[in-house]
Design a protein around this motif. Structure first.
Motif, PDB file in Angstrom:
ATOM      1  N   GLN A 236       0.830  -1.197   0.000  1.00 50.81           N
ATOM      2  CA  GLN A 236       0.000   0.000   0.000  1.00 50.81           C
ATOM      3  C   GLN A 236       0.872   1.258   0.000  1.00 50.81           C
ATOM      4  OE1 GLN A 236      -3.179   0.128  -0.350  1.00 50.81           O
ATOM      5  NE2 GLN A 236      -4.098  -1.724   0.441  1.00 50.81           N
ATOM      6  N   ILE A 237       0.481   2.240  -0.815  1.00 50.41           N
ATOM      7  CA  ILE A 237       1.190   3.517  -0.894  1.00 50.41           C
ATOM      8  C   ILE A 237       0.211   4.640  -0.580  1.00 50.41           C
ATOM      9  CG2 ILE A 237       2.417   5.130  -2.396  1.00 50.41           C
ATOM     10  CD1 ILE A 237       3.493   2.739  -3.938  1.00 50.41           C
ATOM     11  N   PHE A 238       0.609   5.506   0.342  1.00 46.53           N
ATOM     12  CA  PHE A 238      -0.205   6.644   0.740  1.00 46.53           C
ATOM     13  C   PHE A 238       0.597   7.928   0.562  1.00 46.53           C
ATOM     14  CE2 PHE A 238      -1.348   2.989   3.309  1.00 46.53           C
ATOM     15  CZ  PHE A 238      -2.721   2.945   3.208  1.00 46.53           C
ATOM     16  N   ILE A 239      -0.106   9.000   0.273  1.00 52.96           N
ATOM     17  CA  ILE A 239       0.430  10.351   0.408  1.00 52.96           C
ATOM     18  C   ILE A 239      -0.315  11.006   1.558  1.00 52.96           C
ATOM     19  CG2 ILE A 239       0.673  12.634  -0.639  1.00 52.96           C
ATOM     20  CD1 ILE A 239       0.807  11.276  -3.360  1.00 52.96           C
ATOM     21  N   ILE A 240       0.422  11.382   2.579  1.00 52.87           N
ATOM     22  CA  ILE A 240      -0.156  12.113   3.703  1.00 52.87           C
ATOM     23  C   ILE A 240       0.259  13.576   3.527  1.00 52.87           C
ATOM     24  CG2 ILE A 240      -0.354  12.303   6.206  1.00 52.87           C
ATOM     25  CD1 ILE A 240      -1.333   9.627   5.073  1.00 52.87           C
ATOM     26  N   TYR A 241      -0.708  14.463   3.456  1.00 43.97           N
ATOM     27  CA  TYR A 241      -0.393  15.852   3.128  1.00 43.97           C
ATOM     28  C   TYR A 241      -1.090  16.813   4.090  1.00 43.97           C
ATOM     29  CZ  TYR A 241      -5.036  15.908   0.943  1.00 43.97           C
ATOM     30  OH  TYR A 241      -6.389  15.831   0.711  1.00 43.97           O
ATOM     31  N   SER A 242      -0.629  18.047   4.071  1.00 45.54           N
ATOM     32  CA  SER A 242      -1.183  19.078   4.941  1.00 45.54           C
ATOM     33  C   SER A 242      -2.222  19.888   4.182  1.00 45.54           C
ATOM     34  CB  SER A 242      -0.072  20.001   5.441  1.00 45.54           C
ATOM     35  OG  SER A 242       0.903  19.264   6.148  1.00 45.54           O
ATOM     36  N   ALA A 243      -3.270  20.280   4.891  1.00 43.76           N
ATOM     37  CA  ALA A 243      -4.385  20.984   4.262  1.00 43.76           C
ATOM     38  C   ALA A 243      -4.821  22.164   5.118  1.00 43.76           C
ATOM     39  CB  ALA A 243      -5.564  20.030   4.054  1.00 43.76           C
ATOM     40  N   SER A 244      -5.483  23.104   4.465  1.00 42.32           N
ATOM     41  CA  SER A 244      -5.965  24.327   5.076  1.00 42.32           C
ATOM     42  C   SER A 244      -4.783  25.271   5.326  1.00 42.32           C
ATOM     43  CB  SER A 244      -6.751  24.039   6.360  1.00 42.32           C
ATOM     44  OG  SER A 244      -7.441  25.186   6.798  1.00 42.32           O
ATOM     45  N   GLU A 245      -4.944  26.231   6.210  1.00 46.92           N
ATOM     46  CA  GLU A 245      -3.955  27.308   6.351  1.00 46.92           C
ATOM     47  C   GLU A 245      -2.988  27.028   7.504  1.00 46.92           C
ATOM     48  OE1 GLU A 245      -7.277  30.598   5.082  1.00 46.92           O
ATOM     49  OE2 GLU A 245      -7.457  29.282   6.812  1.00 46.92           O
ATOM     50  N   GLN A 321       4.904  10.842  18.005  1.00 47.36           N
ATOM     51  CA  GLN A 321       4.141   9.812  18.702  1.00 47.36           C
ATOM     52  C   GLN A 321       3.977   8.613  17.781  1.00 47.36           C
ATOM     53  OE1 GLN A 321       0.689  12.621  18.977  1.00 47.36           O
ATOM     54  NE2 GLN A 321      -0.525  10.809  18.413  1.00 47.36           N
ATOM     55  N   SER A 322       3.658   7.457  18.358  1.00 50.31           N
ATOM     56  CA  SER A 322       3.494   6.242  17.566  1.00 50.31           C
ATOM     57  C   SER A 322       2.100   6.216  16.941  1.00 50.31           C
ATOM     58  CB  SER A 322       3.707   5.000  18.428  1.00 50.31           C
ATOM     59  OG  SER A 322       2.759   4.947  19.471  1.00 50.31           O
ATOM     60  N   PHE A 323       1.948   5.414  15.903  1.00 47.50           N
ATOM     61  CA  PHE A 323       0.639   5.200  15.298  1.00 47.50           C
ATOM     62  C   PHE A 323       0.515   3.753  14.857  1.00 47.50           C
ATOM     63  CE2 PHE A 323       3.280   6.239  11.647  1.00 47.50           C
ATOM     64  CZ  PHE A 323       2.804   5.425  10.629  1.00 47.50           C
ATOM     65  N   ASP A 328      -8.007  -2.047   7.161  1.00 53.20           N
ATOM     66  CA  ASP A 328      -7.844  -1.897   5.714  1.00 53.20           C
ATOM     67  C   ASP A 328      -6.413  -1.504   5.349  1.00 53.20           C
ATOM     68  OD1 ASP A 328      -7.758   0.656   6.708  1.00 53.20           O
ATOM     69  OD2 ASP A 328      -9.129   1.503   5.218  1.00 53.20           O
ATOM     70  N   ASP A 329      -5.487  -1.627   6.327  1.00 55.83           N
ATOM     71  CA  ASP A 329      -4.067  -1.322   6.150  1.00 55.83           C
ATOM     72  C   ASP A 329      -3.788   0.165   5.972  1.00 55.83           C
ATOM     73  OD1 ASP A 329      -3.258  -3.973   6.387  1.00 55.83           O
ATOM     74  OD2 ASP A 329      -3.540  -4.372   4.263  1.00 55.83           O
ATOM     75  N   SER A 330      -4.765   1.019   6.272  1.00 58.20           N
ATOM     76  CA  SER A 330      -4.542   2.459   6.267  1.00 58.20           C
ATOM     77  C   SER A 330      -4.018   2.903   7.628  1.00 58.20           C
ATOM     78  CB  SER A 330      -5.837   3.209   5.949  1.00 58.20           C
ATOM     79  OG  SER A 330      -6.281   2.917   4.644  1.00 58.20           O
ATOM     80  N   PRO A 331      -3.269   4.001   7.684  1.00 61.91           N
ATOM     81  CA  PRO A 331      -2.753   4.462   8.976  1.00 61.91           C
ATOM     82  C   PRO A 331      -3.864   4.983   9.871  1.00 61.91           C
ATOM     83  CG  PRO A 331      -2.291   6.076   7.272  1.00 61.91           C
ATOM     84  CD  PRO A 331      -2.833   4.872   6.574  1.00 61.91           C
ATOM     85  N   GLU A 332      -3.734   4.729  11.165  1.00 62.82           N
ATOM     86  CA  GLU A 332      -4.615   5.295  12.165  1.00 62.82           C
ATOM     87  C   GLU A 332      -3.758   6.100  13.140  1.00 62.82           C
ATOM     88  OE1 GLU A 332      -6.960   2.196  13.927  1.00 62.82           O
ATOM     89  OE2 GLU A 332      -8.233   1.991  12.146  1.00 62.82           O
TER      90      GLU A 332
END
Length: 353
Positions: A236-245, A321-323, A328-332
């Motif tokens: 699985q490949i994810f892009i975790i990105y920042s949103a809003s201001e 911190q840990s996660f 569904d193999d997505s990060p929590e």
């Protein structure tokens, strides 16, 4: 109107603050507390038995090295590895460097501009280590092309926060950019992807894979997608990105998930979800994360920055911190740990008695 004036004066120039350690723990304890440092846009990478962090300050880029993740920002082993030139496209506004180990070489990707404010000239550049030592000297390989005319490389487009994805032996550059160059930095930011021939050369026109359209992305005055980071879990490949201001408490993290056996260059291959991580009553504006594992590789860790209060601005600190992973193999990612609360050090750093 007051907020617009504040943003115009400060804008994104505080996006890469100097990371300074916060002395919050005894070396003999098996716990630590957040924040672990002052600063922003944290980037931590693990290679062999060491962790490396990187930050920009005073026109230079510094790398730190440590055997332990929890004290990487307190490490005395650090070196400024590169200094901005006094003129040219990258002479000002050095932001958000990242350190990558690609094809057995160390590379640094960074954002800079020829002038500003307004910050309308930001572009992405790349450095390569002269030796095998990531704390050694680096050579500047120049600006990366992030526009729509790859054959001529004309009309390069505004870009920040460039990172690199390797999928099925192909390299891709991913960054935050504008649809067109503008004369104001109050311009919406989107996420783009392009193929790379090698770690220092983009070889295709850009493709837009995310626009700030959801309520948690659009903010109050400016819609933003930025700070994209790659997170992998098996296939699985994810892009975790920042949103809003970034200057407001609403700054948060969104997620793009690449479909199995899908083409990363096809926008329809990426499934958006969010918000996947946001602040709470004591932690404000969580964003620009990076990811690594504990020394024994049994735990996954997120490193991110937050604002010190709810007031508009870029006075920020770094948390970790840990996660875990969901069914569904997505990060929590859970919720941000409260400042001052003791956290168990990453597994493998000390013996629990």
């Amino acid at each position: 109107m007051k907020l617009l004036v504040l943003i115009s004066v400060l804008s994104f120039s505080f996006a890469s603050c100097n990371s300074q350690p916060v002395n919050n723990d005894d070396d003999q304890k098996c716990t630590f507390t957040n924040p672990v440092a002052t600063g922003a846009d944290p980037w931590v990478i693990q290679n062999d038995e060491y962790y490396y962090s990187i930050h920009s300050a005073d026109g230079g880029i510094t790398i730190s090295k440590s055997e332990n993740l929890s004290d990487i920002y307190a490490s005395s082993e650090k070196k400024e590895v590169w200094k901005q030139p006094t003129e040219g496209w990258n002479a000002n506004n050095l932001w958000a460097p990242e350190l990558h180990y690609i094809q057995r070489k160390w590379y640094i990707y960074y954002t800079a501009g020829k002038s500003g404010p307004p910050f309308i000239h930001q572009r992405s550049g790349v450095l390569r280590a002269v030796s095998d030592d990531p704390l050694g000297d680096y050579e500047d390989l120049g600006i990366l092309y992030t526009g729509d005319e790859i054959e001529t490389e004309e009309d390069n487009k505004w870009s920040i926060d460039l990172t690199v994805l390797e999928a099925d032996t192909q390299l891709y550059a991913i960054w935050s950019g504008w649809e067109e160059n503008e004369d104001t930095d109050k311009t919406p930011q989107h996420l783009y992807i392009a193929e790379m021939d090698n770690p220092s050369a983009i070889s295709s026109n850009r493709v837009k894979i995310s626009s700030p359209e959801e309520e948690w992305e659009t903010g109050t005055e400016l819609a933003i997608n930025e700070g994209a980071q790659i997170l992998k879990n098996g296939s699985q490949i994810f892009i975790i990105y920042s949103a809003s201001e970034s200057w407001l408490p609403a700054y948060n993290l969104g997620q793009l998930k690449l479909g199995v056996d899908s083409d990363p260059m096809n926008p329809e291959s990426w499934e958006k979800s969010g918000s996947v991580f946001q602040g709470n009553e004591r932690v404000y504006g969580t964003g620009h994360a990076s990811f690594t594992k504990s020394p024994d590789e049994s735990e996954n860790w997120i490193i991110y920055h937050t604002k010190i209060n709810e007031d508009p601005g870029w006075n920020r600190v770094i948390y970790m911190q840990s996660f875990t992973w969901g069914e569904d193999d997505s990060p929590e990612f859970g919720t941000p740990v409260q400042p001052g609360k003791e956290i168990q050090k990453p597994s493998g750093e000390c013996e629990i008695k």
